[in-house]
Scaffold this active site. Structure first.
Site, short mmCIF file in Angstrom:
data_model
loop_
_atom_site.label_atom_id
_atom_site.label_comp_id
_atom_site.label_asym_id
_atom_site.label_seq_id
_atom_site.Cartn_x
_atom_site.Cartn_y
_atom_site.Cartn_z
N VAL A 204 30.48 43.14 46.65
CA VAL A 204 29.50 42.44 45.80
C VAL A 204 29.93 42.55 44.33
O VAL A 204 30.12 43.65 43.81
CB VAL A 204 28.07 43.03 45.95
CG1 VAL A 204 27.08 42.26 45.09
CG2 VAL A 204 27.64 43.02 47.41
N ASP B 131 28.57 32.89 50.59
CA ASP B 131 29.11 34.11 49.99
C ASP B 131 28.04 34.82 49.16
O ASP B 131 27.83 36.03 49.28
CB ASP B 131 30.33 33.76 49.12
CG ASP B 131 30.93 34.98 48.46
OD1 ASP B 131 31.67 35.73 49.13
OD2 ASP B 131 30.63 35.21 47.28
N LYS C 213 26.05 38.46 49.77
CA LYS C 213 25.91 39.49 48.74
C LYS C 213 24.43 39.81 48.49
O LYS C 213 24.06 40.98 48.28
CB LYS C 213 26.59 39.02 47.45
CG LYS C 213 28.12 38.98 47.60
CD LYS C 213 28.75 38.16 46.50
CE LYS C 213 30.26 38.21 46.58
NZ LYS C 213 30.92 37.24 45.69
N LYS D 195 32.13 41.12 52.53
CA LYS D 195 30.67 40.90 52.46
C LYS D 195 30.16 40.08 53.63
O LYS D 195 29.03 40.29 54.11
CB LYS D 195 30.26 40.24 51.15
CG LYS D 195 31.00 38.97 50.78
CD LYS D 195 32.21 39.26 49.98
CE LYS D 195 33.08 38.06 49.78
NZ LYS D 195 33.63 37.97 48.46
N GLU E 36 36.90 31.92 48.41
CA GLU E 36 37.13 32.47 49.74
C GLU E 36 38.19 31.64 50.45
O GLU E 36 38.50 30.52 50.03
CB GLU E 36 35.83 32.45 50.54
CG GLU E 36 34.75 33.36 50.00
CD GLU E 36 35.20 34.82 49.92
OE1 GLU E 36 35.55 35.40 50.95
OE2 GLU E 36 35.23 35.38 48.81
N ILE F 142 32.54 44.89 39.22
CA ILE F 142 31.36 45.53 38.62
C ILE F 142 30.86 46.69 39.49
O ILE F 142 30.55 46.49 40.66
CB ILE F 142 30.20 44.52 38.44
CG1 ILE F 142 30.67 43.28 37.70
CG2 ILE F 142 29.03 45.17 37.72
CD1 ILE F 142 29.63 42.17 37.64
P1 NDP Z 1 43.29 36.22 51.41
O1 NDP Z 1 43.07 35.05 52.30
O2 NDP Z 1 44.04 36.03 50.15
O3 NDP Z 1 44.05 37.38 52.23
C1 NDP Z 1 43.74 37.69 53.56
C2 NDP Z 1 44.84 38.57 54.12
O4 NDP Z 1 44.51 38.93 55.44
C3 NDP Z 1 46.22 37.91 54.16
O5 NDP Z 1 47.20 38.84 53.80
C4 NDP Z 1 46.37 37.53 55.63
O6 NDP Z 1 47.73 37.55 56.06
C5 NDP Z 1 45.64 38.66 56.29
N1 NDP Z 1 45.13 38.33 57.60
C6 NDP Z 1 44.37 37.27 57.96
N2 NDP Z 1 44.09 37.34 59.28
C7 NDP Z 1 44.68 38.45 59.74
C8 NDP Z 1 44.76 39.06 61.02
N3 NDP Z 1 44.17 38.53 62.08
N4 NDP Z 1 45.47 40.22 61.14
C9 NDP Z 1 46.09 40.75 60.08
N5 NDP Z 1 46.03 40.23 58.84
C10 NDP Z 1 45.34 39.09 58.69
O7 NDP Z 1 41.86 36.84 51.12
P2 NDP Z 1 41.38 37.69 49.87
O8 NDP Z 1 42.37 38.73 49.56
O9 NDP Z 1 40.94 36.77 48.79
O10 NDP Z 1 40.05 38.34 50.44
C11 NDP Z 1 40.10 39.43 51.31
C12 NDP Z 1 38.70 40.00 51.47
O11 NDP Z 1 38.21 40.42 50.21
C13 NDP Z 1 37.66 39.02 52.02
O12 NDP Z 1 36.72 39.73 52.79
C14 NDP Z 1 36.99 38.50 50.76
O13 NDP Z 1 35.70 38.03 51.00
C15 NDP Z 1 36.97 39.78 49.94
N6 NDP Z 1 36.85 39.58 48.52
C16 NDP Z 1 37.69 38.71 47.87
C17 NDP Z 1 37.60 38.55 46.51
C18 NDP Z 1 38.47 37.61 45.76
O14 NDP Z 1 38.21 37.41 44.57
N7 NDP Z 1 39.48 37.01 46.36
C19 NDP Z 1 36.60 39.31 45.73
C20 NDP Z 1 35.79 40.20 46.51
C21 NDP Z 1 35.91 40.33 47.85
P3 NDP Z 1 48.81 36.55 55.44
O15 NDP Z 1 49.08 37.08 54.06
O16 NDP Z 1 49.97 36.71 56.33
O17 NDP Z 1 48.19 35.21 55.44
N1 HSE Z 2 34.74 34.08 46.48
C1 HSE Z 2 34.07 35.15 45.84
C2 HSE Z 2 33.52 34.67 44.51
C3 HSE Z 2 35.00 36.31 45.63
O1 HSE Z 2 33.92 33.61 44.05
O2 HSE Z 2 32.67 35.35 43.95
C4 HSE Z 2 34.32 37.53 45.05
O3 HSE Z 2 33.44 38.09 45.96
#
Ligand code: NDP
Ligand code: HSE
Length: 436
Positions: free
Chosen positions: A134, A203, A207, A107, A192, A138
Site C-alpha cells: 500500500v 488496485d 489497498k 496487494k 500493474e 510511504i
Molecule cells: P512486473 O510485472 O514488473 O514483474 C513481475 C515479475 O514476476 C517478473 O520478473 C516476472 O518474470 C515474474 N513472474 C511472473 N510470473 C511468474 C511465475 N509464474 N513464476 C516466477 N516468476 C514470475 O511486476 P512489478 O515488479 O511491477 O510488481 C510486482 C508486485 O509488486 C505486484 O504484486 C505489484 O502489485 C506490486 N507492486 C508494484 C509496484 C510498482 O510500482 N510496480 C508498487 C507496489 C507494489 P519475467 O521477468 O521473466 O517476466
Molecule cells: N500500480 C500501482 C500504482 C503500483 O499505480 O499505485 C503501486 O502499488
C-alpha cells in the site's frame, strides 16, 4: 555482534520491483548486514523468462522453478514480487511450510485472500510483512499497525494509486489525453502488469481493503470495497471541477460508522477543493490522511509507485523480518478481533456533483428541483448553461447541481427518477464531492 552465517533470501519475481530489490541488496550489502546483524545472501531468483538479461544478477541464481526454490528448506526469507493470485498464494504458503518468513508487495492477493496467508504464517510461527503493498515507499502500514495500536482510528482517506493520480494530473495540468498519460505511467513502471487493475480501481480497492482491515482491526476483502475507476471521468468533468475551484482525484475512503458498529470502504473519483492538501498531490505520489481519536489527523505523503520507492518498502520489511529471525521472534500478525461488518455504499453519506443535459424551456429547473426534494436530497448550488442548436436557437441546456450531504441510496433514487423525466435528455456525469 555480527553473525557470520548469512540469511538466505529467495526472490520471487525480478521485474520493476524485484530488480530494484536485488540491486539495493547488492549495492547496500554492508549497511544492510550491519543493520540486521548478519549478511544477506541472494539464494535464488525465480522468473518466467530465464533468458532475459538481468543486470547485476548472477545468471546461476535464475530459475523458473519457484516452487523448488521455496521448498529448499534453507531459505530464511522469501520476497514475493510476482503479483497476482496464483502461483503467488501457493508459493507463499509453501514458503511458510518450509520454514521461511515472507515479505510481499502483493496487494491483490492480500485483499483477496489475506486470511489464508495470515493463518499459514501463524500456524508455522513465521512473519508476513507487506508494507510495499500500500502506497509504495510511504511507511503507512507499520505506523497504523504499531504506532497507532493504542489509539482508535476512525477514518482513512487518501490517494493510493500512483498510476491514476499520474493520469489525472497529466489530464488536468497539461491537457494530455487519457491513453497518452496511461502509456507514460506504464513506461515509468507505475502501472500493474494489467493496467486495468489501476484504471478500473481494483488496485486502489485492494489497498483500501488492506487499510480498512488494519485500521479497524477487522477483516475487509476486496469484494467488500465499493469500487469505481476513472475510465468514466471526462475532460468535461475535470473542467467542471475547475469551475467549482476543485480538482478530480481517485480516492480511497475507509470509515468507521458514527455508532462504531460497522465500517465502509470505497474507491471512486471525487472532486476535492483546490485548497485541500490532496489536491496538490501530483504525478505518481500518494497521500493518506488517518484520523484517530487521540492522535487527531495525520498525513502520510510520498512516492506511491515505481521500482526504487517500492523496493525501499520491501527492503525495510526484509530488514525487520531478518532481525526477528535472528532474535527468534516474530512481529505482529493479523489483528481482526473486532469483526465489524462492512456496510454497503448505499449507507455512505457524502455530497454529489451531477451534470444533466436538459431541455432549455420554462419549468425544467423546478421539475428537476422537485425530484431532488422528493428524495430528500438538498441542493447546494445549481449552474445552468444554455446551448444553441444548429439553427442558432436555444434547445438544450447543461445543468450542474451540487448537493448537500445525502445518503448514496437517496442520490441513486434521485438520478433514477431524473432519467425518467422527458425534459432530462441525459445524465452526463455524477461525481462525489469530498474533502470540504
Ligand atoms: P512486473 O510485472 O514488473 O514483474 C513481475 C515479475 O514476476 C517478473 O520478473 C516476472 O518474470 C515474474 N513472474 C511472473 N510470473 C511468474 C511465475 N509464474 N513464476 C516466477 N516468476 C514470475 O511486476 P512489478 O515488479 O511491477 O510488481 C510486482 C508486485 O509488486 C505486484 O504484486 C505489484 O502489485 C506490486 N507492486 C508494484 C509496484 C510498482 O510500482 N510496480 C508498487 C507496489 C507494489 P519475467 O521477468 O521473466 O517476466
Ligand atoms: N500500480 C500501482 C500504482 C503500483 O499505480 O499505485 C503501486 O502499488
Amino acid at each position: 555482534m555480527m553473525r557470520t552465517r548469512p540469511l538466505k533470501v529467495a526472490l520471487l519475481g525480478c521485474g520493476v520491483v524485484g530488480s530494484e530489490v536485488a540491486r539495493i541488496m547488492a549495492t547496500h550489502a554492508d549497511d544492510l548486514a550491519a543493520r540486521i546483524g548478519a549478511p544477506l545472501e541472494l539464494a535464488g531468483v525465480a522468473v518466467r523468462r530465464p533468458s532475459k538479461v538481468r543486470e547485476g544478477i548472477d545468471p546461476a541464481l535464475i530459475t523458473t522453478d519457484a516452487t523448488a526454490l521455496v521448498k529448499r528448506g534453507d531459505i530464511d526469507v522469501v520476497v514475493e514480487v510476482i503479483g497476482g493470485i496464483e502461483p503467488a498464494r501457493t508459493l507463499i504458503t509453501t514458503a511458510f511450510e518450509h520454514g521461511a518468513s515472507v515479505v510481499s508487495a502483493n496487494k491483490a492477493l492480500l485483499a483477496e485472500d489475506g486470511a489464508t496467508l495470515f493463518a499459514a504464517a501463524e500456524r508455522h510461527g513465521k512473519d508476513l510483512y507487506y508494507e510495499a503493498a500500500v502506497a509504495g515507499a510511504i511507511p503507512l502500514l507499520r505506523p497504523l499497525r504499531e504506532s497507532l495500536a493504542g489509539d482508535k482510528v476512525n477514518r482513512v482517506l487518501g490517494i493510493v494509486n500512483g498510476t491514476t493520480n499520474f493520469i489525472l494530473d497529466r489530464m488536468d495540468s497539461s491537457g494530455a489525453g487519457y491513453s497518452e498519460a496511461l502509456d507514460e505511467a506504464t513506461a515509468l513502471g507505475y502501472a500493474e502488469a494489467d493496467p486495468t487493475a489501476d484504471v478500473e480501481g481494483f488496485d486502489a480497492a485492494a489497498k483500501a481493503a488492506i487499510l480498512a482491515g488494519i485500521a479497524f482491526h477487522t477483516r475487509v476483502r476486496l469484494d467488500d470495497v465499493h469500487r469505481e475507476g476513472l475510465t468514466e471521468v471526462t475532460a468535461a468533468d475535470i473542467a467542471s471541477a475547475r469551475r467549482m475551484g476543485c480538482t478530480v482525484k481517485l480516492l480511497a475512503i475507509c470509515e468507521r460508522a458514527a455508532d462504531g458498529k460497522s465500517v465502509t470502504a470505497r474507491v471512486h473519483p471525487a472532486m476535492i477543493p483546490l485548497s485541500h492538501p490532496l489536491a496538490s498531490v501530483r504525478e505518481a505520489y500518494n497521500a493518506v490522511f488517518v484520523e484517530a481519536e487521540a492522535a487527531g489527523q495525520l498525513m502520510f505523503y510520498g512516492p506511491g509507485a515505481g521500482g526504487p520507492p517500492t523496493a525501499s518498502a520491501v527492503l525495510g520489511d526484509l530488514v525487520a523480518v531478518c532481525r526477528n529471525r535472528i532474535g527468534e521472534s516474530t512481529g505482529p500478525g493479523e489483528s481482526a478481533y473486532t469483526r465489524l461488518p462492512v456496510s454497503s455504499m448505499a449507507e455512505v453519506v457524502t455530497r454529489y456533483h451531477i451534470s444533466l443535459d436538459v431541455a432549455d424551456k420554462p419549468g425544467v429547473l423546478a421539475q428537476v428541483a422537485t425530484v431532488f426534494a422528493e428524495h430528500d436530497v438538498s441542493i447546494d448550488t445549481v449552474r445552468q448553461q444554455g446551448r444553441l442548436d444548429s439553427a442558432g436557437l436555444g434547445g438544450e441546456a447543461s445543468l450542474v447541481v451540487v448537493t448537500h450531504r445525502a445518503p448514496d441510496a437517496a442520490l441513486s433514487g434521485t438520478v433514477e427518477a431524473l432519467r425518467k423525466l422527458d425534459t432530462v435528455r441525459g445524465v452526463a456525469s455524477i461525481m462525489r464531492v469530498e474533502g470540504e
